[in-house]
Design a protein around this motif. Sequence first.
Motif, PDB file in Angstrom:
ATOM      1  N   ALA A 190       0.827  -1.207   0.000  1.00 21.63           N
ATOM      2  CA  ALA A 190       0.000   0.000   0.000  1.00 21.63           C
ATOM      3  C   ALA A 190       0.860   1.255   0.000  1.00 21.63           C
ATOM      4  O   ALA A 190       0.524   2.253  -0.653  1.00 21.63           O
ATOM      5  CB  ALA A 190      -0.927  -0.009   1.218  1.00 21.63           C
ATOM      6  N   LYS A 191       1.964   1.223   0.717  1.00 18.50           N
ATOM      7  CA  LYS A 191       2.859   2.378   0.759  1.00 18.50           C
ATOM      8  C   LYS A 191       3.460   2.659  -0.610  1.00 18.50           C
ATOM      9  O   LYS A 191       3.626   3.818  -1.007  1.00 18.50           O
ATOM     10  CB  LYS A 191       3.963   2.154   1.789  1.00 18.50           C
ATOM     11  N   LEU A 192       3.800   1.614  -1.350  1.00 19.11           N
ATOM     12  CA  LEU A 192       4.309   1.793  -2.709  1.00 19.11           C
ATOM     13  C   LEU A 192       3.293   2.522  -3.573  1.00 19.11           C
ATOM     14  O   LEU A 192       3.634   3.468  -4.297  1.00 19.11           O
ATOM     15  CB  LEU A 192       4.629   0.428  -3.331  1.00 19.11           C
ATOM     16  N   ALA A 193       2.045   2.087  -3.505  1.00 17.83           N
ATOM     17  CA  ALA A 193       1.010   2.703  -4.333  1.00 17.83           C
ATOM     18  C   ALA A 193       0.749   4.142  -3.930  1.00 17.83           C
ATOM     19  O   ALA A 193       0.445   4.993  -4.782  1.00 17.83           O
ATOM     20  CB  ALA A 193      -0.272   1.877  -4.241  1.00 17.83           C
ATOM     21  N   ALA A 194       0.852   4.435  -2.629  1.00 18.76           N
ATOM     22  CA  ALA A 194       0.538   5.782  -2.124  1.00 18.76           C
ATOM     23  C   ALA A 194       1.754   6.698  -2.086  1.00 18.76           C
ATOM     24  O   ALA A 194       1.626   7.870  -1.713  1.00 18.76           O
ATOM     25  CB  ALA A 194      -0.058   5.665  -0.723  1.00 18.76           C
ATOM     26  N   ASN A 195       2.916   6.199  -2.475  1.00 20.63           N
ATOM     27  CA  ASN A 195       4.139   6.994  -2.400  1.00 20.63           C
ATOM     28  C   ASN A 195       3.971   8.285  -3.206  1.00 20.63           C
ATOM     29  O   ASN A 195       3.653   8.243  -4.395  1.00 20.63           O
ATOM     30  CB  ASN A 195       5.317   6.189  -2.958  1.00 20.63           C
ATOM     31  N   PRO A 196       4.183   9.454  -2.599  1.00 19.27           N
ATOM     32  CA  PRO A 196       4.031  10.705  -3.347  1.00 19.27           C
ATOM     33  C   PRO A 196       4.974  10.821  -4.534  1.00 19.27           C
ATOM     34  O   PRO A 196       4.708  11.591  -5.464  1.00 19.27           O
ATOM     35  CB  PRO A 196       4.327  11.784  -2.297  1.00 19.27           C
ATOM     36  N   LEU A 197       6.055  10.055  -4.545  1.00 19.78           N
ATOM     37  CA  LEU A 197       6.951  10.084  -5.698  1.00 19.78           C
ATOM     38  C   LEU A 197       6.276   9.548  -6.953  1.00 19.78           C
ATOM     39  O   LEU A 197       6.674   9.903  -8.070  1.00 19.78           O
ATOM     40  CB  LEU A 197       8.222   9.271  -5.415  1.00 19.78           C
ATOM     41  N   GLU A 198       5.272   8.696  -6.790  1.00 22.30           N
ATOM     42  CA  GLU A 198       4.526   8.219  -7.958  1.00 22.30           C
ATOM     43  C   GLU A 198       3.867   9.393  -8.676  1.00 22.30           C
ATOM     44  O   GLU A 198       3.987   9.547  -9.894  1.00 22.30           O
ATOM     45  CB  GLU A 198       3.470   7.188  -7.528  1.00 22.30           C
ATOM     46  N   ARG A 199       3.188  10.238  -7.935  1.00 19.92           N
ATOM     47  CA  ARG A 199       2.508  11.392  -8.543  1.00 19.92           C
ATOM     48  C   ARG A 199       3.515  12.421  -9.027  1.00 19.92           C
ATOM     49  O   ARG A 199       3.347  13.013 -10.105  1.00 19.92           O
ATOM     50  CB  ARG A 199       1.557  12.024  -7.526  1.00 19.92           C
ATOM     51  N   LEU A 200       4.557  12.641  -8.251  1.00 20.48           N
ATOM     52  CA  LEU A 200       5.573  13.603  -8.654  1.00 20.48           C
ATOM     53  C   LEU A 200       6.269  13.155  -9.937  1.00 20.48           C
ATOM     54  O   LEU A 200       6.601  13.975 -10.799  1.00 20.48           O
ATOM     55  CB  LEU A 200       6.593  13.791  -7.542  1.00 20.48           C
ATOM     56  N   GLY A 201       6.502  11.865 -10.058  1.00 24.19           N
ATOM     57  CA  GLY A 201       7.127  11.350 -11.264  1.00 24.19           C
ATOM     58  C   GLY A 201       6.255  11.528 -12.479  1.00 24.19           C
ATOM     59  O   GLY A 201       6.729  11.900 -13.563  1.00 24.19           O
ATOM     60  N   GLU A 202       4.973  11.281 -12.325  1.00 25.76           N
ATOM     61  CA  GLU A 202       4.039  11.486 -13.435  1.00 25.76           C
ATOM     62  C   GLU A 202       3.979  12.953 -13.835  1.00 25.76           C
ATOM     63  O   GLU A 202       3.960  13.287 -15.026  1.00 25.76           O
ATOM     64  CB  GLU A 202       2.651  10.987 -13.036  1.00 25.76           C
ATOM     65  N   ALA A 203       3.973  13.833 -12.848  1.00 21.76           N
ATOM     66  CA  ALA A 203       3.926  15.268 -13.129  1.00 21.76           C
ATOM     67  C   ALA A 203       5.202  15.733 -13.812  1.00 21.76           C
ATOM     68  O   ALA A 203       5.162  16.534 -14.768  1.00 21.76           O
ATOM     69  CB  ALA A 203       3.699  16.046 -11.841  1.00 21.76           C
ATOM     70  N   ALA A 204       6.354  15.243 -13.349  1.00 24.59           N
ATOM     71  CA  ALA A 204       7.621  15.643 -13.942  1.00 24.59           C
ATOM     72  C   ALA A 204       7.725  15.162 -15.379  1.00 24.59           C
ATOM     73  O   ALA A 204       8.210  15.885 -16.263  1.00 24.59           O
ATOM     74  CB  ALA A 204       8.780  15.086 -13.119  1.00 24.59           C
ATOM     75  N   GLU A 205       7.260  13.956 -15.638  1.00 26.64           N
ATOM     76  CA  GLU A 205       7.309  13.420 -17.000  1.00 26.64           C
ATOM     77  C   GLU A 205       6.357  14.191 -17.913  1.00 26.64           C
ATOM     78  O   GLU A 205       6.691  14.487 -19.066  1.00 26.64           O
ATOM     79  CB  GLU A 205       6.926  11.929 -16.971  1.00 26.64           C
ATOM     80  N   ALA A 206       5.174  14.529 -17.395  1.00 25.22           N
ATOM     81  CA  ALA A 206       4.220  15.287 -18.205  1.00 25.22           C
ATOM     82  C   ALA A 206       4.763  16.667 -18.547  1.00 25.22           C
ATOM     83  O   ALA A 206       4.611  17.142 -19.678  1.00 25.22           O
ATOM     84  CB  ALA A 206       2.896  15.403 -17.453  1.00 25.22           C
ATOM     85  N   GLU A 207       5.443  17.286 -17.578  1.00 26.03           N
ATOM     86  CA  GLU A 207       6.013  18.608 -17.832  1.00 26.03           C
ATOM     87  C   GLU A 207       7.138  18.527 -18.864  1.00 26.03           C
ATOM     88  O   GLU A 207       7.249  19.385 -19.728  1.00 26.03           O
ATOM     89  CB  GLU A 207       6.548  19.198 -16.524  1.00 26.03           C
ATOM     90  N   ARG A 208       7.923  17.491 -18.793  1.00 25.90           N
ATOM     91  CA  ARG A 208       9.015  17.325 -19.748  1.00 25.90           C
ATOM     92  C   ARG A 208       8.476  17.130 -21.164  1.00 25.90           C
ATOM     93  O   ARG A 208       9.062  17.605 -22.141  1.00 25.90           O
ATOM     94  CB  ARG A 208       9.899  16.136 -19.372  1.00 25.90           C
ATOM     95  N   ASN A 209       7.340  16.437 -21.283  1.00 29.71           N
ATOM     96  CA  ASN A 209       6.783  16.135 -22.598  1.00 29.71           C
ATOM     97  C   ASN A 209       5.848  17.201 -23.122  1.00 29.71           C
ATOM     98  O   ASN A 209       5.348  17.099 -24.250  1.00 29.71           O
ATOM     99  CB  ASN A 209       6.043  14.782 -22.547  1.00 29.71           C
TER     100      ASN A 209
END
Length: 210
Positions: A190-209
């Motif tokens: 559950a901690k893996l799924a809720a890790n804020p780095l998951e959302r931050l990673g998606e946001a960083a990738e979206a900004e890069r693209n």
Amino acid sequence: MHLVDIPVPDTLAARGALALAEQYQTPAITAHALRSWLWAEAFARIDGITGIDHELLYVAAVLHDIGTVTEFDNHTISYEHAGGHVGVALTAGAGWPRERRQRVLDVVVRHNWPSVDPSMDAEGYLLETATALDISGARPDALPAAFIAEVLVAYPRGALAEEFGACVLDQATRKPDTAARRLVDGGVVAKLAANPLERLGEAAEAERNS
């Protein structure tokens, strides 16, 4: 703080550790290992820890989960002990003395401790702290947001949550007396799924693209 501020050790042992990781681990697990090394180096700066063995920290970080892969999995000991012994073998080939080879094993094993006293083992503390961030989301606001975004773009999380979750569940089932069982009982999936780095990673990738 930027990626260019943290040089990769240019040594036989460091190159060998990365080669092993890339040959035997999935891209997601290897990216996790490299992020963990970068988080560890960053925490050293944030927490004011000096005098660390940077090559040792890199080798231990890159190999800390290699004991989970089929070729190095051990049916009697924990995956962190198995991976630590891979590190011992690698660094023996690189000419490290016995005491320093033992330190690789110590650091890899201690990354799965609930906590490590930095005065007892600075590198062990840093790797435990770094992997706690990358897996469980511990201390997510401790590092500069721009640095976190840079790391997540360079080494995307990919399928880490799914892959590591399945891996640690398997380890806990087959080796219930090891740290994997404690991780599972502590809610690591559950901690893996809720890790804020998951959302931050998606946001960083979206900004890069964008």
